[in-house]
Design a protein around this motif. Structure first.
Motif, PDB file in Angstrom:
ATOM      1  N   SER A  82      33.812  16.719 -10.356  1.00 24.59           N
ATOM      2  CA  SER A  82      34.246  15.888 -11.485  1.00 24.59           C
ATOM      3  C   SER A  82      34.925  16.736 -12.546  1.00 24.59           C
ATOM      4  CB  SER A  82      33.046  15.158 -12.093  1.00 24.59           C
ATOM      5  OG  SER A  82      32.081  16.104 -12.543  1.00 24.59           O
ATOM      6  N   ASP A  83      34.629  18.016 -12.526  1.00 19.49           N
ATOM      7  CA  ASP A  83      35.201  18.939 -13.506  1.00 19.49           C
ATOM      8  C   ASP A  83      36.043  19.964 -12.758  1.00 19.49           C
ATOM      9  OD1 ASP A  83      33.930  21.262 -16.014  1.00 19.49           O
ATOM     10  OD2 ASP A  83      35.807  20.138 -15.878  1.00 19.49           O
ATOM     11  N   TYR A  88      40.415  21.791 -12.568  1.00 21.96           N
ATOM     12  CA  TYR A  88      41.665  22.064 -13.248  1.00 21.96           C
ATOM     13  C   TYR A  88      42.798  21.874 -12.260  1.00 21.96           C
ATOM     14  CZ  TYR A  88      38.449  24.064 -16.564  1.00 21.96           C
ATOM     15  OH  TYR A  88      37.410  24.233 -17.437  1.00 21.96           O
ATOM     16  N   GLU A 107      43.404  20.158 -17.663  1.00 20.81           N
ATOM     17  CA  GLU A 107      41.961  20.104 -17.452  1.00 20.81           C
ATOM     18  C   GLU A 107      41.589  18.677 -17.085  1.00 20.81           C
ATOM     19  OE1 GLU A 107      42.667  23.316 -20.583  1.00 20.81           O
ATOM     20  OE2 GLU A 107      43.442  21.316 -20.143  1.00 20.81           O
ATOM     21  N   TYR A 167      38.933  17.023 -17.449  1.00 23.44           N
ATOM     22  CA  TYR A 167      38.111  16.287 -18.403  1.00 23.44           C
ATOM     23  C   TYR A 167      38.944  15.745 -19.569  1.00 23.44           C
ATOM     24  CZ  TYR A 167      38.202  20.599 -21.206  1.00 23.44           C
ATOM     25  OH  TYR A 167      38.585  21.703 -21.925  1.00 23.44           O
ATOM     26  N   LYS A 168      40.181  16.188 -19.672  1.00 21.42           N
ATOM     27  CA  LYS A 168      41.051  15.710 -20.757  1.00 21.42           C
ATOM     28  C   LYS A 168      41.841  14.496 -20.293  1.00 21.42           C
ATOM     29  CE  LYS A 168      41.748  19.979 -23.376  1.00 21.42           C
ATOM     30  NZ  LYS A 168      42.742  20.945 -23.903  1.00 21.42           N
ATOM     31  N   GLN A 169      41.828  13.458 -21.099  1.00 23.21           N
ATOM     32  CA  GLN A 169      42.600  12.271 -20.758  1.00 23.21           C
ATOM     33  C   GLN A 169      44.074  12.444 -21.093  1.00 23.21           C
ATOM     34  OE1 GLN A 169      40.608   8.986 -22.688  1.00 23.21           O
ATOM     35  NE2 GLN A 169      39.296   8.659 -20.917  1.00 23.21           N
ATOM     36  N   LYS A 209      43.234  10.544 -12.881  1.00 22.71           N
ATOM     37  CA  LYS A 209      42.040  11.134 -12.280  1.00 22.71           C
ATOM     38  C   LYS A 209      41.444  10.243 -11.189  1.00 22.71           C
ATOM     39  CE  LYS A 209      37.756  13.568 -13.418  1.00 22.71           C
ATOM     40  NZ  LYS A 209      36.849  14.007 -14.502  1.00 22.71           N
ATOM     41  N   ASP A 239      38.864  23.726  -8.116  1.00 23.59           N
ATOM     42  CA  ASP A 239      37.474  23.497  -8.477  1.00 23.59           C
ATOM     43  C   ASP A 239      36.782  24.853  -8.418  1.00 23.59           C
ATOM     44  OD1 ASP A 239      37.316  21.380  -5.544  1.00 23.59           O
ATOM     45  OD2 ASP A 239      37.471  23.548  -5.624  1.00 23.59           O
TER      46      ASP A 239
END
Lengths: 113, 111
Positions: free
Chosen positions: B30-31, B33, B52, B54-56, B70, B96
């Motif tokens: 889920s995390d 780059y 990244e 996690y960034k929208q 995503k 990952d």
């Protein structure tokens, strides 16, 4: 050093000989990667290290290929009993801890004759 | 990432026009780059842009921007105002634990 350094830049070897390819990563970079790249293709993952620990060697084609990074800095990729199909550009890259991009060396062009 | 697909082996764009290169990938993380690299004829590998997961917000870097979806695991690269110097192979590279590269898209710029 200022960038990732690979040596030699070019290597011609006879079939059946062993070769050792060297990679000197950027100082302080934790992760070190080895890739193989054929002309017109993307880099193919071989193996990678965090510090001196080999984290993943799933991309090594067979047991003739091995890599080490004994002190967590310089790495050596060794190919034993080379075959013509091993001819390719071998690229090394290094990065800081997770999340950062990889910086590539100029590569070693290996030709097996 | 386990797989990366760049479905366009070659593309051409007129100078000063806009072009979009596509990339889809598969990961169980889920995390992570994502990167786009450029490889000109010199065969250097040059980072173009990074995102990244996690960034929208989509990353932008001058004339280069991404469309990161995503849920769809899609990461396309848009090049605006294309220039002759943009001609190169472009590789999508999710990370990952390790960085995996797609097969690349060869971009031609037509004067």
């Amino acid at each position: 050093g200022a960038g990732v350094s690979q040596s030699p830049r070019y290597k011609v070897t006879k079939r059946g000989q062993d070769v050792a390819l060297r990679c000197d990563p950027i100082s302080g970079h934790v992760s070190l990667y080895w890739y193989r790249q054929a002309l017109g293709q993307g880099p193919e993952f071989l193996t990678y290290f965090n510090y001196e620990a080999q984290q993943d060697k799933s991309g090594l084609p067979n047991d003739r290929f091995s890599a080490e990074r004994p002190e967590g800095s310089i790495s050596t990729l060794t190919i034993q009993r080379t075959e013509q199909r091993d001819s390719a550009m071998y690229r090394c890259a290094s990065s800081q801890w997770s999340g950062t991009e990889a910086f590539f060396g100029q590569g070693t062009r290996l030709t097996v004759v | 990432a386990q797989t990366v697909t760049q479905s366009q082996p070659e593309m051409s764009v007129q100078e000063a026009e806009t072009v979009t290169l596509s990339c889809t990938y598969d990961t169980s993380e889920s995390d992570y780059y994502l990167f786009w690299y450029k490889q000109p004829p010199s065969r250097q590998m040059i980072l173009v842009i990074r995102q990244e997961a996690y960034k929208q917000q989509n990353a932008t870097e001058n004339r280069f921007s991404v469309n990161f979806q995503k849920a769809a695991k899609s990461f396309s690269l848009k090049i605006s105002d294309s220039q002759l110097g943009d001609a190169a192979m472009y590789f999508c590279a999710p990370r990952d634990d390790k960085i995996i590269f797609g097969k690349g898209t060869r971009l031609h710029i037509l004067p």
